[in-house]
Every structure is written in structure tokens, then in C-alpha cells.
Design a protein around this motif. Structure first.
Motif, mmCIF file in Angstrom:
data_model
loop_
_atom_site.group_PDB
_atom_site.id
_atom_site.type_symbol
_atom_site.label_atom_id
_atom_site.label_comp_id
_atom_site.label_asym_id
_atom_site.label_seq_id
_atom_site.Cartn_x
_atom_site.Cartn_y
_atom_site.Cartn_z
ATOM 1 N N ARG A 47 0.832 -1.209 0.000
ATOM 2 C CA ARG A 47 0.000 0.000 0.000
ATOM 3 C C ARG A 47 0.870 1.264 0.000
ATOM 4 O O ARG A 47 0.580 2.223 -0.707
ATOM 5 N N ILE A 48 1.912 1.269 0.774
ATOM 6 C CA ILE A 48 2.833 2.413 0.774
ATOM 7 C C ILE A 48 3.511 2.528 -0.582
ATOM 8 O O ILE A 48 3.645 3.616 -1.141
ATOM 9 N N TYR A 49 3.928 1.426 -1.110
ATOM 10 C CA TYR A 49 4.588 1.386 -2.412
ATOM 11 C C TYR A 49 3.668 1.960 -3.488
ATOM 12 O O TYR A 49 4.069 2.791 -4.293
ATOM 13 N N ARG A 50 2.422 1.523 -3.484
ATOM 14 C CA ARG A 50 1.451 2.012 -4.463
ATOM 15 C C ARG A 50 1.226 3.506 -4.327
ATOM 16 O O ARG A 50 1.112 4.224 -5.312
ATOM 17 N N THR A 51 1.164 3.994 -3.104
ATOM 18 C CA THR A 51 0.977 5.418 -2.869
ATOM 19 C C THR A 51 2.190 6.209 -3.346
ATOM 20 O O THR A 51 2.040 7.273 -3.958
ATOM 21 N N SER A 52 3.384 5.704 -3.100
ATOM 22 C CA SER A 52 4.596 6.439 -3.478
ATOM 23 C C SER A 52 4.782 6.528 -4.986
ATOM 24 O O SER A 52 5.423 7.455 -5.480
ATOM 25 N N VAL A 53 4.217 5.601 -5.725
ATOM 26 C CA VAL A 53 4.347 5.639 -7.186
ATOM 27 C C VAL A 53 3.671 6.890 -7.757
ATOM 28 O O VAL A 53 4.045 7.378 -8.820
ATOM 29 N N HIS A 54 2.716 7.453 -7.021
ATOM 30 C CA HIS A 54 2.048 8.666 -7.485
ATOM 31 C C HIS A 54 3.013 9.848 -7.583
ATOM 32 O O HIS A 54 2.714 10.838 -8.246
ATOM 33 N N ALA A 55 4.140 9.743 -6.919
ATOM 34 C CA ALA A 55 5.148 10.800 -7.027
ATOM 35 C C ALA A 55 5.599 10.983 -8.470
ATOM 36 O O ALA A 55 5.969 12.088 -8.875
ATOM 37 N N LEU A 56 5.545 9.927 -9.264
ATOM 38 C CA LEU A 56 5.924 10.044 -10.681
ATOM 39 C C LEU A 56 5.007 11.011 -11.408
ATOM 40 O O LEU A 56 5.444 11.763 -12.282
ATOM 41 N N LEU A 57 3.728 11.016 -11.063
ATOM 42 C CA LEU A 57 2.805 11.974 -11.668
ATOM 43 C C LEU A 57 3.137 13.406 -11.244
ATOM 44 O O LEU A 57 3.053 14.338 -12.048
ATOM 45 N N ILE A 58 3.526 13.569 -10.002
ATOM 46 C CA ILE A 58 3.921 14.887 -9.513
ATOM 47 C C ILE A 58 5.146 15.379 -10.276
ATOM 48 O O ILE A 58 5.224 16.549 -10.655
ATOM 49 N N VAL A 59 6.082 14.482 -10.523
ATOM 50 C CA VAL A 59 7.266 14.854 -11.313
ATOM 51 C C VAL A 59 6.848 15.293 -12.709
ATOM 52 O O VAL A 59 7.380 16.267 -13.245
ATOM 53 N N GLY A 60 5.882 14.608 -13.295
ATOM 54 C CA GLY A 60 5.376 15.018 -14.608
ATOM 55 C C GLY A 60 4.823 16.432 -14.599
ATOM 56 O O GLY A 60 5.070 17.214 -15.527
ATOM 57 N N VAL A 61 4.101 16.797 -13.563
ATOM 58 C CA VAL A 61 3.563 18.156 -13.435
ATOM 59 C C VAL A 61 4.705 19.157 -13.294
ATOM 60 O O VAL A 61 4.694 20.223 -13.924
ATOM 61 N N VAL A 62 5.717 18.815 -12.491
ATOM 62 C CA VAL A 62 6.885 19.703 -12.327
ATOM 63 C C VAL A 62 7.579 19.914 -13.664
ATOM 64 O O VAL A 62 7.960 21.037 -14.008
#
Length: 137
Positions: free
Chosen positions: A73-88
Motif C-alpha cells: 500500500r505504501i509502495y502504491r501510494t509512493s508511485v504517485h510521485a511520478l505523476l507529480i514529477v510530470g507536473v513539475v
């Protein structure tokens, strides 16, 4: 040094290693703007971080299975950081010298996601895993 202390040391070194690609990315001409030792320290610290990361895999080998669901569950949540990088990338695309820092960011992101389950198992981050388990996506 106990396992948790090693894991925290690896996390601190890992966070510190992000300074180097970030510094290279915000400079217009990093080859002339940064001190000559910058690249050497970056590569040396990257090597130490890689060794530390793989030590997490060795230290947490048996514990990952025991905590698999919560770690996932933590792993799945942390993968969302890739989307944040895309926005950056979209918002700050012109002000960052991506050619100088993309490789550093990419391998660090890969390494972070790769070792996260073992790091969590080694640190026994029960309060984090339980918090995310209660609030699934």
C-alpha cells in the motif's frame, strides 16, 4: 549499528544525494558554474547510496514477506510521485536544465521505488504502514 540506524543513515544519504542533480538542473551552465569537485562528490555519494540501498535488500529480505500487504500500500501510494514529477516537468520545463539532471533524477527515483519495501521492513515503520492501511486509495 543496528538495522534501523543503518536504514536511517541510508535515507539521509539518499536525500542528500538529490542535491547534486537538483543543483546541476537549476544552473544554466553547470560545467562552468559548479565547483570542480561537484561531479566527483556526486558520483562517490551515488555509489555509497547504491551500496546502502542494496544493503536494505539484504537486511530486510525475510521481513518484507511478513509485512507485504502494508508495504504494498505504501509502495502504491509512493508511485504517485511520478505523476507529480510530470507536473513539475510541465510547469518548470524551461527553467530547469533537464539534460544535466534527468539521469540523476531517474536513477534515484528508480532506486527509491526499488528498495522501498525492504527499507520499510528494516525500519519496521509500523505506524506508517498502519496509517496507510487504514486509508487505502
Amino acid at each position: 549499528m543496528n538495522r534501523r540506524s543503518i536504514a536511517i543513515t541510508v535515507a539521509i544519504l539518499f536525500a542528500l544525494s538529490w542535491v547534486f542533480p537538483l543543483g546541476a538542473g537549476v544552473m544554466r551552465n553547470p560545467r562552468n558554474s559548479l565547483p570542480p569537485w561537484w561531479g566527483t562528490v556526486d558520483v562517490t555519494l551515488a555509489f555509497v547510496v547504491a551500496l546502502g540501498a542494496f544493503s536494505m535488500q539484504v537486511l530486510g529480505h525475510g521481513d518484507v514477506q511478513k509485512q507485504a500487504e502494508r508495504i504494498y500500500r505504501i509502495y502504491r501510494t509512493s508511485v504517485h510521485a511520478l505523476l507529480i514529477v510530470g507536473v513539475v516537468v510541465m510547469l518548470a520545463g524551461g527553467s530547469i536544465n533537464w539534460a544535466e539532471c534527468a539521469t540523476g533524477f531517474l536513477w534515484r527515483a528508480w532506486l527509491f521505488l526499488y528498495i522501498l519495501p525492504w527499507w520499510l521492513a528494516v525500519t519496521h515503520r509500523q505506524e506508517i504502514t498502519e496509517s496507510i492501511s487504514r486509508h487505502p486509495e
